[in-house]
Each structure stands twice: as C-alpha cells, then as structure tokens.
Design an enzyme around this catalytic site. Structure first.
Site, PDB file in Angstrom:
ATOM      1  N   ARG A  63       0.819  -1.209   0.000  1.00  0.00           N
ATOM      2  CA  ARG A  63       0.000   0.000   0.000  1.00  0.00           C
ATOM      3  C   ARG A  63       0.854   1.261   0.000  1.00  0.00           C
ATOM      4  NH1 ARG A  63      -5.307  -1.007   2.523  1.00  0.00           N
ATOM      5  NH2 ARG A  63      -5.159   1.017   3.529  1.00  0.00           N
ATOM      6  N   THR A  64       1.811   1.338   0.928  1.00  0.00           N
ATOM      7  CA  THR A  64       2.629   2.551   1.030  1.00  0.00           C
ATOM      8  C   THR A  64       3.496   2.726  -0.211  1.00  0.00           C
ATOM      9  OG1 THR A  64       2.647   2.394   3.438  1.00  0.00           O
ATOM     10  CG2 THR A  64       4.360   3.743   2.430  1.00  0.00           C
ATOM     11  N   LYS A  91      20.395  -3.222   8.782  1.00  0.00           N
ATOM     12  CA  LYS A  91      20.947  -1.915   9.141  1.00  0.00           C
ATOM     13  C   LYS A  91      22.467  -1.998   9.251  1.00  0.00           C
ATOM     14  CE  LYS A  91      20.485  -2.598  14.101  1.00  0.00           C
ATOM     15  NZ  LYS A  91      20.041  -2.043  15.354  1.00  0.00           N
ATOM     16  N   ARG A 113      11.725   2.317   3.614  1.00  0.00           N
ATOM     17  CA  ARG A 113      11.032   1.617   4.693  1.00  0.00           C
ATOM     18  C   ARG A 113      11.960   0.520   5.178  1.00  0.00           C
ATOM     19  NH1 ARG A 113       5.047  -0.640   5.725  1.00  0.00           N
ATOM     20  NH2 ARG A 113       4.776   1.601   5.833  1.00  0.00           N
ATOM     21  N   HIS A 141       6.110   6.792  11.145  1.00  0.00           N
ATOM     22  CA  HIS A 141       5.639   6.635   9.768  1.00  0.00           C
ATOM     23  C   HIS A 141       5.011   7.988   9.423  1.00  0.00           C
ATOM     24  CE1 HIS A 141       4.120   5.140   6.129  1.00  0.00           C
ATOM     25  NE2 HIS A 141       3.396   4.113   6.520  1.00  0.00           N
TER      26      HIS A 141
END
Length: 324
Positions: A63-64, A91, A113, A141
C-alpha cells in the site's frame, strides 16, 4: 552531488516529532491543490521532471509503496523500486553500501522503509540525497500521520480542540507515534485505548489520556483511529485470542450506536475485519478509510515537492505546470 534542501522541511522527512506546527500545516496546505490532480483525465504535472527517486523497501508494504509510486509519477519523476525484503540486507554498513551505490547512479531522493528504528536517520546522515521515511521499525511513519491529519482536517475544518483516540496495538505502532506527535502539535487532545500488554510502559508520559475500556474511549472521542492488531503478536501472548480482543476492544456498530453521536472512523490499513473493527463500521457512513488512501497520494506529492525546494504558496501554480 548536493541536493536542494526544501526551505520548509530541511533535507529530509524523518518524523513528525522534529517538525513544528507551522511545518506540518505547510505540508497539509500544500497537499490541498495536489488532490485535484488525481481527479483529472491526465493525472500528471511536470513539477519533478528530471528527478530520480528510489523506493527502497526493506520491508513488505504494497500500500505505502504504491502510494509513493503514484505520487512520484504524478509529479513526473523517474522512479526505481528497490526491494530488499527477504534478503540479508540489514541496518549498518550494508544499508550505507546500498545507499552509496544508489547515489552513485545520481539519484535525487530515497524513500525508505526499514524494520530497524532509526534507519531512515542513519541513512539521511550519510548521503546527500533527500530521504523520506516510509516507516522505520517502531519509530515513526510520518506520511501516514500526515495523511491522517489531512483526513481529519478535511472533515472538521480544524484539528485544534478535537478529541482523538488511537486504539489497538500502540506498543508496536509507528503510525501511533506519528499521529500522536502531529495531533498534539496541532492542538488536539489525544488518548489511547488498548490492552495493557499493547501499551508502552511510559504511555502516560507521552501526554495522552489512557482509556482501559473501549466504551469509555468512544464516549470521549470525536475521532477514533483504529490500528491493526498485528496478528504476529498473537504468538507473543500479547492478547489471549482474536475473538477475545474483538469482544473487549473491537470497534463495533453497537458500541458506536450507544454513544448516540457521530464519531469519525479512521484506519491506516490493512484491516482485520471482525477483530479490531467490524465490517459495518469500516464500510459505514462515518468511515473515511478510503479518503485516507486518496489523501495519502496528495500528502506524498506535497512532501516530495517541498523537499525538492517547492514552496507551499506556489503549489497552486505548480499543479498547472507552473511554479518550481
């Protein structure tokens, strides 16, 4: 390769905690003229023509990612999707190596993200390109928080003085944190409601009211923002069962009817129907869930435009191909 820092936001959008009320309002105001572009037969303006934006998603999020892609394409940017979900990318140095390689290709912006809190800032401090946080761990977010603010403002024409309750899994939610910061900065009263196991230990120190019963939250609120119960939390013993969660904390038609007044219903999606929210509420007259999706594209267009050096007062001109 230096990139312009938007005078309104700085180089990056990492979270709402560090933005002022004026900056947040500028983003909301800039999104307004961009809404109209999505209603046109040709949904495109040349505002970011020649800019290259990489969507680097180290976590799944259809969705994002699609919302950002729509925003980028409607501003005429060139987009590249980089998906690292399921790979060993994590990371630290590997994230920087990935970013440096991307930047060596002369990109202008990165939308990231990542599952690690702080990863967006970590990246932003190490590359010259603009960085937009599309969700980092349990941290923030910001564009979801902004689109929620815009949706509430669309309905009430204000945010100051409203009572907004965020319900559900607050402990693990970056959406809750962005909403909390944004709402409080714009003058709303904020409450949370959920099982004790799904609330942060220091939740009272966040400047929010805590409701133990969903009935009390509904009685108090003008707006309910219903968060998804993350089903993977079931294995951790945070809630006894989905049925029990719905029985005690579910936002149901019967509970809303007992309040005897209209309450605006938001949900960041995806929904677990019959768990945190019932279908007749999600699809009911007070739900603005689909409006949130529409507003998400406009908000992301506004953020990209401002980071590229655009000015809020020129957004109206930009939508017709003028402006920056």
């Amino acid at each position: 390769m230096a990139h312009p820092a938007g005078p309104y936001l700085g180089k990056d959008l990492l979270g709402l905690e560090e933005l002022s009320a004026e900056q947040i309002t500028a983003i909301l105001d800039t999104a307004e003229p961009f809404k109209e572009i999505s209603e046109r037969p040709i949904k495109k303006v040349p505002v970011l023509r020649g800019k290259t934006i990489v969507n680097a998603f180290f976590e799944n999020s259809t969705r994002t990612r699609i919302s950002f892609e729509f925003a980028e394409k409607r501003l005429s940017a060139d987009t590249v999707n980089f998906s690292a979900s399921g790979s060993s990318v994590s990371k630290g140095e590997t994230l920087v190596d990935t970013a440096k390689n991307l930047e060596a290709m002369r990109i202008d912006m990165v939308v990231i993200r990542h599952g690690a809190s702080g990863s967006a800032r970590f990246l932003a401090e190490r590359i010259d390109s603009n960085v937009v946080n599309a969700g980092d761990g349990r941290h923030e977010h910001p564009t979801q928080g902004l689109l929620d603010l815009l949706t509430i403002r669309d309905h009430f024409r204000r945010i100051a003085g409203l009572k907004v309750c965020i319900t559900g899994d607050i402990l693990h939610s970056r959406v809750a944190r962005s909403n909390l910061w944004g709402l409080r900065k714009l003058g709303a009263e904020v409450a949370v409601c959920g099982p004790r196991t799904l609330l942060p230990r220091d939740v009272e120190e966040m400047g929010v009211t805590v409701f133990r019963r969903i009935e009390d939250a509904i009685e108090w609120a003008d707006v309910l923002n219903v968060l998804r119960l993350q089903l993977e939390r079931m294995q951790g013993g945070f809630v006894p069962s989905l049925r029990e969660y719905n029985r005690v904390f579910g936002v149901t038609r019967a509970r809303l009817d007992r309040a005897g007044r209209d309450i605006l219903i938001l949900h960041p999606g995806p929904m677990n129907r019959g768990v945190e929210i019932d279908s007749d509420v999600a699809d009911g007259p007070h739900s603005v869930i689909l409006q949130q999706v529409t507003n998400g594209v406009a908000i992301r267009m506004a953020v990209l435009y401002l980071l590229a050096g655009g000015a809020p007062e020129r957004a109206e001109a930009a939508k017709t191909g003028g402006g920056e």
